[in-house]
Scaffold this active site. Structure first.
Site, PDB file in Angstrom:
ATOM      1  N   LYS A   1       0.823  -1.220   0.000  1.00 37.63           N
ATOM      2  CA  LYS A   1       0.000   0.000   0.000  1.00 37.63           C
ATOM      3  C   LYS A   1       0.855   1.267   0.000  1.00 37.63           C
ATOM      4  CE  LYS A   1      -0.980   0.158   5.003  1.00 37.63           C
ATOM      5  NZ  LYS A   1      -0.422   1.426   5.416  1.00 37.63           N
ATOM      6  N   ASP A   2       2.162   1.149   0.361  1.00 40.18           N
ATOM      7  CA  ASP A   2       3.063   2.311   0.356  1.00 40.18           C
ATOM      8  C   ASP A   2       3.697   2.566  -1.013  1.00 40.18           C
ATOM      9  OD1 ASP A   2       2.666   2.686   3.073  1.00 40.18           O
ATOM     10  OD2 ASP A   2       4.409   1.498   3.652  1.00 40.18           O
TER      11      ASP A   2
ATOM     12  N   ARG B   1      -7.326   8.804   3.993  1.00 37.87           N
ATOM     13  CA  ARG B   1      -8.410   7.855   3.724  1.00 37.87           C
ATOM     14  C   ARG B   1      -9.134   7.495   5.011  1.00 37.87           C
ATOM     15  NH1 ARG B   1      -8.672   2.656   4.799  1.00 37.87           N
ATOM     16  NH2 ARG B   1      -6.482   2.649   5.400  1.00 37.87           N
ATOM     17  N   ARG B   2      -8.373   7.165   6.042  1.00 40.41           N
ATOM     18  CA  ARG B   2      -8.993   6.815   7.329  1.00 40.41           C
ATOM     19  C   ARG B   2      -9.698   8.020   7.939  1.00 40.41           C
ATOM     20  NH1 ARG B   2      -3.614   3.506   9.029  1.00 40.41           N
ATOM     21  NH2 ARG B   2      -4.199   1.476   8.167  1.00 40.41           N
TER      22      ARG B   2
ATOM     23  N   ARG C   1       1.953  10.086  13.205  1.00 40.05           N
ATOM     24  CA  ARG C   1       3.002   9.568  12.332  1.00 40.05           C
ATOM     25  C   ARG C   1       3.948   8.665  13.106  1.00 40.05           C
ATOM     26  NH1 ARG C   1       5.310  12.142   8.478  1.00 40.05           N
ATOM     27  NH2 ARG C   1       6.383  10.165   8.292  1.00 40.05           N
TER      28      ARG C   1
ATOM     29  N   ARG D   1       3.666   4.876  17.036  1.00 41.89           N
ATOM     30  CA  ARG D   1       2.271   5.332  17.063  1.00 41.89           C
ATOM     31  C   ARG D   1       1.515   4.769  18.263  1.00 41.89           C
ATOM     32  NH1 ARG D   1      -0.111   3.548  11.842  1.00 41.89           N
ATOM     33  NH2 ARG D   1       1.856   2.551  11.315  1.00 41.89           N
TER      34      ARG D   1
ATOM     35  N   CYS E   1      -0.491   8.287  -3.252  1.00 40.13           N
ATOM     36  CA  CYS E   1      -0.654   7.714  -1.912  1.00 40.13           C
ATOM     37  C   CYS E   1      -1.431   8.646  -0.999  1.00 40.13           C
ATOM     38  CB  CYS E   1       0.712   7.431  -1.293  1.00 40.13           C
ATOM     39  SG  CYS E   1       1.547   6.031  -2.020  1.00 40.13           S
TER      40      CYS E   1
END
Length: 305
Positions: free
Chosen positions: A80-81, A126-127, A144, A150, A235
């Site tokens: 996904k990155d 997105r979240r 981040r 996190r 992204c």
């Protein structure tokens, strides 16, 4: 010819777990390997939200450079990155079998979900957009760092919770008991999948990696990434996409959200497994033709300022 395959990886605990998984798989097929950890630009600057940096592939760029310079032979990424267009000379070697694609909320009690006062943290547009779509009265703050950082920031804060990819916490065994599955949240394209890349002209490594490829996972994530590419999300835009195989069909659900979460344009489709060529593209075009072009333009104008 037998050579030692140098595996490039970020140096976070999760990235090293992923690289070691690839290392073990390669060694089981009789290949010699060596891990080469590299610190990425995205890991060095934790003070600025990712979308403000304006760089796609911020977590993959350092490894791309190391590959092109011949310092490593292959690189392992959370898929996904990875930008939807790989750098010239670098190609997909394998997609490993996908882990959980879910987002989860790690929380300090769920009472706030019923109230108008709630603060949750995430570094993902997105979240954030999907949370605000469901909980418009809540506040979303930026978060981040690697998963361990996190989790610690959440513990040290007065936030009610933070959103994580389930796969990341499960892989390094730090998924706590105080979480809930966000089954309503559409994941990032290719969430939970690992991608291994190699140099296009490196026949030895490409043949070695072909043995690790998981076809069903590869088909599904390609549909999701094609959807992302056509929407031109890079992204950063609030785009979710999930393709999954159900019996002999692929079911797809994709969505584009406004940055504030007030607007959602989505698409759902199912096709036989052997007829999914261009599925991601066609679903993206449906969204673009349904108001998505204007929404993407407004998102880019905000992010590019």
């Amino acid at each position: 010819m037998s050579k030692v395959i140098r595996i490039g990886t970020r140096d976070s605990e999760l990235a090293l777990w992923q690289a070691k998984t690839v290392q073990n798989a390669l060694e089981k097929t009789g290949h010699k390997t060596e891990l080469v950890p590299v610190k990425s630009t995205g890991d060095l600057n934790l003070d600025q939200p990712l979308y403000e940096m304006g760089i796609t592939g911020i977590f993959t760029k350092t490894l791309d450079v190391a590959m092109i310079k011949g310092e490593v032979d292959i690189a392992v990424h959370s898929m996904k990155d990875v930008p939807t267009a790989l750098p010239k000379g670098i190609v997909e070697g394998a997609v490993m079998k996908r882990a959980s694609n879910k987002d989860i909320l790690v929380h300090k009690g769920v009472d706030f979900l019923e109230s108008e006062n709630g603060t949750i943290a995430t570094g993902s547009l997105r979240r954030k957009a999907q949370w605000l779509y469901k909980h418009p009265e809540h506040k979303v703050v930026d978060l981040r760092g690697n998963v361990n950082t996190r989790m610690q920031k959440l513990e040290d804060s007065d936030w009610n919770g933070a959103i994580f990819a389930a796969a990341g916490l499960e892989r390094i065994e730090i998924k706590p008991e105080n979480f809930i599955d966000l089954n309503w949240m559409i994941p990032a394209p290719a969430q939970g999948a690992m991608l291994i890349v190699a140099m296009e002209d490196d026949k030895y490594c490409r043949e070695a990696l072909a043995l690790l490829n998981h076809k069903e996972s590869q088909v599904c994530v390609h549909i999701e990434r094609e959807f992302l590419k056509v929407l031109e999300g890079g992204c950063t835009a609030p785009i979710g996409a999930l393709a999954k195989k159900v019996n002999d069909h692929i079911h797809f659900h994709g969505a584009l959200f406004s940055l504030d979460g007030k607007k959602k344009i989505d698409v759902e489709r199912a096709l036989p497994f052997n007829e999914v060529e261009n599925m991601g593209k066609e679903c993206a075009l449906e969204i673009l033709n349904n108001g998505g072009r204007e929404l993407m333009a407004s998102i880019k104008s905000v992010l590019n300022n």
